[in-house]
Structures are given as C-alpha cells and as structure tokens.
Design an enzyme around this catalytic site. Structure first.
Site, PDB file in Angstrom:
ATOM      1  N   GLU A 216       0.830  -1.202   0.000  1.00  0.00           N
ATOM      2  CA  GLU A 216       0.000   0.000   0.000  1.00  0.00           C
ATOM      3  C   GLU A 216       0.871   1.261   0.000  1.00  0.00           C
ATOM      4  O   GLU A 216       0.493   2.280  -0.580  1.00  0.00           O
ATOM      5  CB  GLU A 216      -0.907   0.020   1.230  1.00  0.00           C
ATOM      6  CG  GLU A 216      -2.048  -0.996   1.198  1.00  0.00           C
ATOM      7  CD  GLU A 216      -3.103  -0.626   0.170  1.00  0.00           C
ATOM      8  OE1 GLU A 216      -4.119  -0.029   0.535  1.00  0.00           O
ATOM      9  OE2 GLU A 216      -2.895  -0.945  -1.023  1.00  0.00           O
TER      10      GLU A 216
ATOM     11  N   THR B 170      -5.834   7.793  -4.550  1.00  0.00           N
ATOM     12  CA  THR B 170      -5.874   7.889  -3.086  1.00  0.00           C
ATOM     13  C   THR B 170      -5.014   9.038  -2.578  1.00  0.00           C
ATOM     14  O   THR B 170      -5.417   9.786  -1.681  1.00  0.00           O
ATOM     15  CB  THR B 170      -5.396   6.570  -2.451  1.00  0.00           C
ATOM     16  OG1 THR B 170      -6.233   5.509  -2.903  1.00  0.00           O
ATOM     17  CG2 THR B 170      -5.452   6.650  -0.937  1.00  0.00           C
TER      18      THR B 170
END
Length: 310
Positions: free
Chosen positions: A130, A183
């Site tokens: 991530e 994101t």
C-alpha cells in the site's frame, strides 16, 4: 513448479466515521492471481489482465509483487515466484484495488510454502505494498481483504487489528461511477487538524458503530454512520454526491458514504431487497449526470482472501 490460484475481495474503508480505522470486505468484485514457484530468486510478473496496460510489470513497483517480495524475504526463502494478475477491481475506485491484488498474492505464496504464517502475520507485507500504491502503509483495506469481515485497526505501533461481529442480514450496496480518484490526491485535500468539537462527534459515532454492529442495533448503526472529518471535504470530488446520498437514504439505507477515498459510494441496509432498491436509486442519479456506473450488492464477506485451486 507448483502453482496456486487465489482471489481477494473488494473492500470498503473508512465506513464514514472510521477514517483509517474501519474497513470491511464485500463478496464481489474480487481480484485473482496465479502464483507459481520458481527456482530463480526474485519475483516476476508475466501477465496482467484487466488493467488496460496501466500497472507496472516490475515487481518492485506492483503491489502484488512487493507483497510477495516482502514475504519471501521474511521467511528467508531460496525460491522465487511468478505472478499472473487478473484485475476485476477498477483502478482508483475506492474499493481497495491495490489491496486486493496484494492480499490474493500473499495467500497464494503462503499456501505454496505450506502456510508458515498466519493471515495476521501477512498484514505488514500487504501494508508495504500500500505504501508504494498511495504513499501510506495503511491497513483499512488490506486487513479486511486478507481477513474478511468488518475490521477495526486500533493502532499501528504496534499493529493492532480486531474483527467486529456484524449482523447476518447487514447488506452493502456499492455504486462505482466510471471515474477515477487517486488515493494520494484524496488524502492531500484533507486538513492536518480538526476542531475538538468534530473530534468528539467522530469518536461518538465510531463507538456507536462498534456497539451497533455487535448488539446488533440497526438504529444505532444508522445514527452512527456519519463522518464530520473526511466526507465534507472529499464529497466535492464526486459529482452529485449529496443528492445521491439523499436518494439512498430515502430508498431505505441505514447510511451512505464514500467508499475509501472514492469515487465509489457505499450504503448499508438491513436486508437485501432494500440494498438492491438503494442501488437502483443511486445509479439513477449517476445516469442523470450522464455517468455510467456499476452496482454491487452483497453481505459482509466474512471469508476474505481465499485459495481457489492448488
């Protein structure tokens, strides 16, 4: 050499009030991988399907590749791995696309080595993937994708994850407009601090969600599904958000909010028929905006990532 096929599901992170600490898995869509052991150390990615050629083939830059590299290093394996990645989650969707790829790859490589690590022990490797995807090693997508169910990330130093029981008849509606939000861009618009009044409101809603899910108490869940921190800022990035949320509530949803960093919008309902009605109402609003969208309705997925064939 031996191969394993695995899948990992989409997830809803934040869940309105639980910014960076709540996440749950849904039943569909899900990414799939085929991981094959090799005699040569290192990780290769031989095939990616469904990404329109946008994802990197270099293992060090791909979330599934990074996760497997971290795993092999941690167990001091002398073997390598090849990955075939089949993307069914849209990129930049707010449904945990990068997390699903890494979670599927991790359960596959763990299986190929005889499952030396627990699902919880795999989490740090998924979190590292991530970091390369969005610049932050957060767990609110990878934890539910790996573990299944509704997950609380209580803390990161050390990592402390807990599963929250959910009602059997709690349904999620996901409506994904054909837009993309990165994101890192959605995180960049957030304020570095919030007023104490908003913090108290958010804390109360977080506690209310936990109690509401565990009792279960649908009224308490409904009163708690409110975000005063991220949603007021991020909602401007999603066309028609407030009208879509209004229509979802009028159709019977317990609550409605932004899935992860968006643009996907989620709603929770107390039965499937309501969840499907909510999905139609939300999609109709996107239609009015001339935006195509996909609708997914499912229970909370208690299984998470799984082996499909070995």
């Amino acid at each position: 050499m031996k191969s394993v096929k695995a899948s990992a599901p989409a997830t809803v992170a934040n869940v309105s009030c639980g910014f960076d600490i709540f996440g749950f898995a849904v039943e569909a869509p899900a990414d799939e991988v085929i991981v094959t052991l090799t005699d040569n150390p290192g990780v290769t990615i031989s095939k990616i399907v469904g990404d329109d050629g946008r994802l990197p083939r270099e293992a060090e830059k791909n979330t599934s590749g990074v996760a497997v590299l971290e795993f092999l290093k941690a167990i001091d394996s002398k073997l390598g791995a090849n990955i075939e990645l089949y993307k069914h989650l849209p990129l930049g969707s707010g449904m945990g696309s990068s997390a699903a790829s890494s979670a599927a790859a991790l359960v596959a490589i763990n299986e190929l080595h005889g499952n030396p690590l627990t699902r919880e022990q795999l989490l740090p490797f998924a979190m590292e993937s991530e970091r390369i995807a969005c610049g932050s090693a957060h767990a609110d997508n990878v934890a539910p994708s790996l573990l299944g169910g509704f997950v609380l990330i209580r803390g990161y130093a050390p990592l402390d994850v807990a599963s929250i029981p959910t009602p059997a008849e709690l349904y999620c509606t996901l409506v994904h407009p054909h837009l993309e939000l990165k994101t890192e861009d959605s995180r960049r618009v957030l304020k570095p601090s919030i007023p104490i009044k908003d913090a108290i409101t958010q804390w109360g809603n977080i506690a209310g969600m936990v109690v509401g899910l565990m009792k279960p108490d649908y009224g308490l869940i409904q009163r708690s599904l409110h975000d005063v921190v991220a949603e007021p800022i991020r909602s401007v990035l999603i066309p028609g958000f407030h009208k879509i949320k209004e229509e979802a509530m009028q159709a019977g949803a317990l609550g409605c909010g932004i899935s992860g960093s968006g643009p996907t919008i989620f709603a929770l309902s107390s039965e499937r028929a309501v969840a499907e009605r909510v999905g139609k109402a939300m999609q109709q609003q996107f239609d009015l905006l001339k935006l195509k969208s996909d609708v997914f309705v499912s229970r909370i997925n208690g299984e998470g990532a799984k082996i499909l064939s070995a």
